[in-house]
Write a protein that holds these residues in place. Structure first.
Motif, PDB file in Angstrom:
ATOM      1  N   ASP A   1       0.815  -1.219   0.000  1.00 41.23           N
ATOM      2  CA  ASP A   1       0.000   0.000   0.000  1.00 41.23           C
ATOM      3  C   ASP A   1       0.850   1.271   0.000  1.00 41.23           C
ATOM      4  N   SER A   2       2.170   1.140  -0.244  1.00 44.32           N
ATOM      5  CA  SER A   2       3.059   2.301  -0.182  1.00 44.32           C
ATOM      6  C   SER A   2       3.026   3.095  -1.473  1.00 44.32           C
ATOM      7  N   VAL A   3       3.092   4.421  -1.331  1.00 45.25           N
ATOM      8  CA  VAL A   3       3.209   5.306  -2.499  1.00 45.25           C
ATOM      9  C   VAL A   3       4.688   5.523  -2.773  1.00 45.25           C
ATOM     10  N   TYR A   4       4.992   6.136  -3.910  1.00 41.78           N
ATOM     11  CA  TYR A   4       6.388   6.352  -4.313  1.00 41.78           C
ATOM     12  C   TYR A   4       6.770   7.793  -4.007  1.00 41.78           C
ATOM     13  N   VAL A   5       7.753   7.969  -3.125  1.00 43.99           N
ATOM     14  CA  VAL A   5       8.229   9.303  -2.763  1.00 43.99           C
ATOM     15  C   VAL A   5       9.670   9.441  -3.257  1.00 43.99           C
ATOM     16  N   PRO A   6       9.925  10.183  -4.317  1.00 42.56           N
ATOM     17  CA  PRO A   6      11.280  10.311  -4.877  1.00 42.56           C
ATOM     18  C   PRO A   6      12.288  10.803  -3.842  1.00 42.56           C
ATOM     19  N   GLY A   7      13.449  10.144  -3.801  1.00 42.43           N
ATOM     20  CA  GLY A   7      14.530  10.558  -2.914  1.00 42.43           C
ATOM     21  C   GLY A   7      14.389  10.135  -1.472  1.00 42.43           C
ATOM     22  N   LEU A   8      13.245   9.597  -1.096  1.00 46.11           N
ATOM     23  CA  LEU A   8      13.017   9.211   0.304  1.00 46.11           C
ATOM     24  C   LEU A   8      13.588   7.829   0.575  1.00 46.11           C
ATOM     25  N   ARG A   9      14.276   7.673   1.719  1.00 42.58           N
ATOM     26  CA  ARG A   9      14.632   6.339   2.198  1.00 42.58           C
ATOM     27  C   ARG A   9      13.472   5.882   3.060  1.00 42.58           C
ATOM     28  N   SER A  10      12.648   5.061   2.491  1.00 45.83           N
ATOM     29  CA  SER A  10      11.344   4.774   3.061  1.00 45.83           C
ATOM     30  C   SER A  10      11.346   3.571   4.007  1.00 45.83           C
ATOM     31  N   PRO A  11      10.609   3.660   5.121  1.00 47.41           N
ATOM     32  CA  PRO A  11      10.445   2.497   5.997  1.00 47.41           C
ATOM     33  C   PRO A  11       9.481   1.473   5.413  1.00 47.41           C
ATOM     34  N   TYR A  12       8.843   1.810   4.289  1.00 47.50           N
ATOM     35  CA  TYR A  12       7.915   0.885   3.638  1.00 47.50           C
ATOM     36  C   TYR A  12       8.592   0.060   2.556  1.00 47.50           C
ATOM     37  N   TRP A  13       9.861   0.357   2.296  1.00 43.48           N
ATOM     38  CA  TRP A  13      10.711  -0.487   1.467  1.00 43.48           C
ATOM     39  C   TRP A  13      11.880  -0.912   2.345  1.00 43.48           C
ATOM     40  N   LEU A  14      12.078  -2.203   2.512  1.00 46.92           N
ATOM     41  CA  LEU A  14      13.146  -2.719   3.365  1.00 46.92           C
ATOM     42  C   LEU A  14      14.102  -3.571   2.543  1.00 46.92           C
ATOM     43  N   LYS A  15      15.403  -3.375   2.747  1.00 44.33           N
ATOM     44  CA  LYS A  15      16.384  -4.191   2.036  1.00 44.33           C
ATOM     45  C   LYS A  15      17.131  -5.091   3.014  1.00 44.33           C
ATOM     46  N   LEU A  16      17.324  -6.325   2.582  1.00 48.61           N
ATOM     47  CA  LEU A  16      18.004  -7.317   3.414  1.00 48.61           C
ATOM     48  C   LEU A  16      19.098  -7.993   2.585  1.00 48.61           C
ATOM     49  N   PRO A  17      20.264  -7.357   2.474  1.00 48.60           N
ATOM     50  CA  PRO A  17      21.354  -7.955   1.695  1.00 48.60           C
ATOM     51  C   PRO A  17      22.041  -9.062   2.479  1.00 48.60           C
ATOM     52  N   HIS A  18      22.657  -9.966   1.741  1.00 50.02           N
ATOM     53  CA  HIS A  18      23.480 -11.006   2.357  1.00 50.02           C
ATOM     54  C   HIS A  18      24.902 -10.475   2.454  1.00 50.02           C
ATOM     55  N   ARG A  19      25.374 -10.373   3.647  1.00 49.50           N
ATOM     56  CA  ARG A  19      26.726  -9.840   3.843  1.00 49.50           C
ATOM     57  C   ARG A  19      27.651 -10.966   4.270  1.00 49.50           C
ATOM     58  N   GLY A  20      28.783 -11.077   3.586  1.00 51.24           N
ATOM     59  CA  GLY A  20      29.767 -12.082   3.942  1.00 51.24           C
ATOM     60  C   GLY A  20      30.762 -11.530   4.942  1.00 51.24           C
ATOM     61  N   THR A  21      31.376 -12.403   5.722  1.00 51.75           N
ATOM     62  CA  THR A  21      32.379 -12.004   6.706  1.00 51.75           C
ATOM     63  C   THR A  21      33.757 -12.451   6.239  1.00 51.75           C
ATOM     64  N   VAL A  22      34.714 -11.551   6.334  1.00 55.07           N
ATOM     65  CA  VAL A  22      36.088 -11.860   5.945  1.00 55.07           C
ATOM     66  C   VAL A  22      37.013 -11.407   7.064  1.00 55.07           C
ATOM     67  N   SER A  23      38.066 -12.181   7.298  1.00 53.87           N
ATOM     68  CA  SER A  23      39.071 -11.807   8.292  1.00 53.87           C
ATOM     69  C   SER A  23      40.180 -11.025   7.597  1.00 53.87           C
ATOM     70  N   VAL A  24      40.532  -9.872   8.173  1.00 53.33           N
ATOM     71  CA  VAL A  24      41.503  -8.972   7.555  1.00 53.33           C
ATOM     72  C   VAL A  24      42.546  -8.541   8.576  1.00 53.33           C
ATOM     73  N   VAL A  25      43.653  -8.030   8.064  1.00 53.56           N
ATOM     74  CA  VAL A  25      44.725  -7.507   8.913  1.00 53.56           C
ATOM     75  C   VAL A  25      44.637  -5.986   8.921  1.00 53.56           C
ATOM     76  N   ILE A  26      44.725  -5.394  10.098  1.00 54.13           N
ATOM     77  CA  ILE A  26      44.708  -3.937  10.215  1.00 54.13           C
ATOM     78  C   ILE A  26      46.117  -3.403  10.023  1.00 54.13           C
ATOM     79  N   GLY A  27      46.283  -2.499   9.043  1.00 53.92           N
ATOM     80  CA  GLY A  27      47.604  -1.958   8.745  1.00 53.92           C
ATOM     81  C   GLY A  27      47.759  -0.482   9.051  1.00 53.92           C
ATOM     82  N   GLY A  28      46.658   0.159   9.451  1.00 55.01           N
ATOM     83  CA  GLY A  28      46.722   1.577   9.760  1.00 55.01           C
ATOM     84  C   GLY A  28      45.362   2.080  10.190  1.00 55.01           C
ATOM     85  N   TRP A  29      45.319   3.338  10.593  1.00 54.33           N
ATOM     86  CA  TRP A  29      44.036   3.920  10.998  1.00 54.33           C
ATOM     87  C   TRP A  29      44.044   5.418  10.721  1.00 54.33           C
ATOM     88  N   ARG A  30      42.851   5.960  10.637  1.00 52.81           N
ATOM     89  CA  ARG A  30      42.687   7.393  10.429  1.00 52.81           C
ATOM     90  C   ARG A  30      41.741   7.951  11.483  1.00 52.81           C
TER      91      ARG A  30
END
Length: 318
Positions: free
Chosen positions: A172-201
């Motif tokens: 029942d959601s309308v389309y609002v240009p530019g809005l990050r809407s709570p009526y559209w939800l994204k659920l990406p699959h994120r993979g986990t990788v082990s990394v070495v820290i070589g510096g920081w900012r």
């Protein structure tokens, strides 16, 4: 016009008020057909029409329409973000034509915002979707993928198939240009990788107390530590403070990375001895070998850099 955006979610909504789609890993565009021509606009409203000549025929389908969709480059039936990346900034007509011939893209349409001069933004998603499906847009270069009522099953299936994830939309959601809407939800699959820290900012300069803004990470490669990018998400509050205390005891005068880092990554960086291993969630690697949308998860006290696999190539983000 900027497209409507989805809000990240950790759970799949259930019930009759929600419909679910595959989340395609490509380039979001608005496809505007009018006066017998097609124009493609990116999320930032940049005209990218010249980069995708293989989609021009869409203008022959209907005289006037505005579609929302994702341009993908399929490899074995699965979108390859790395393959798409080389198309993003193409402005030369001849190069675009060559790439279109070698590896044509496909436009996955999932919303209809205008048809024959009639704006559809204020209509419900279910009304817009029904109209879109009646257009029967189907060819090797453009199609309208199906929607699903069972989001939980779709989420599991897309993970098994190596797809990016799903998007769930209120019917029942309308389309609002530019809005990050709570009526559209994204659920990406994120993979986990082990990394070495070589510096920081630092988070910012000129403050009395330095705060950790991001860490520069890599993995072992044939020639040394291979740079995978910087990670800033997940370092707020006590997590970042604790990690900074560890890093300040490991300060080094030289960069531990095998190659010189780009200025945008190295300016203001403090190098450290590459001994700390951390887990990072991401959407894989880009064609440039950089982590996509990485998020810090925590240190791995049970792993040393020598425990990590040596990387001898880059995988496309997926």
């Amino acid at each position: 016009m900027r497209p409507m955006l989805a809000t990240p979610s950790s759970t799949v909504p259930v019930g009759d008020l929600w419909s679910h789609e595959v989340k395609w890993d490509g380039m979001r565009v608005l496809a505007d057909v009018s006066d017998g021509e097609l124009r493609l606009f990116s999320r930032t409203e940049r005209d990218v029409t010249v980069a995708f000549p293989e989609l021009r025929g869409l203008a022959e389908e209907y005289a006037d329409m505005l579609l929302d969709g994702e341009i993908v480059s399929l490899r074995g039936g699965v979108p390859s973000f790395g393959a798409m990346a080389e198309r993003f900034h193409v402005t030369d007509v001849r190069r675009a034509a060559m790439l279109a011939e070698q590896a044509p893209v496909t436009l996955m349409t999932f919303d209809l915002l205008r048809l024959y001069g009639v704006e559809l933004l204020s209509r419900t998603w279910s009304d817009r979707r029904a109209t879109l499906e009646r257009l029967e847009l189907s060819s090797p270069r453009w199609q309208t993928p199906p929607t699903f009522t069972d989001g939980v099953t779709l989420h599991a299936a897309t993970k098994e198939q190596g797809l990016e994830g799903i998007v769930s939309k209120r019917v029942d959601s309308v389309y609002v240009p530019g809005l990050r809407s709570p009526y559209w939800l994204k659920l990406p699959h994120r993979g986990t990788v082990s990394v070495v820290i070589g510096g920081w900012r630092p988070e910012s300069t000129g403050t009395v107390r330095r705060r950790l803004g991001s860490v520069l990470v890599g993995v072992p490669g044939p020639d040394g530590l291979q740079f995978l990018g910087k990670v800033g998400s997940g370092l707020a509050g006590k997590t970042g403070q604790a990690l900074l205390r560890d890093l300040e005891t490991l300060t080094s005068a030289e960069s531990p990375f095998a190659t010189e880092l780009p200025a945008e990554d190295s300016v203001g960086a403090t190098w450290v001895q590459p001994v700390l291993v951390a887990d990072v969630e991401s959407l894989g690697l880009s064609s440039q070998g950089r982590l996509r949308q990485p998020a810090y998860k925590g240190l791995r006290a049970d792993l040393a850099p020598d425990d990590l696999d040596v990387v001898d190539g880059h995988e496309d983000g997926g």
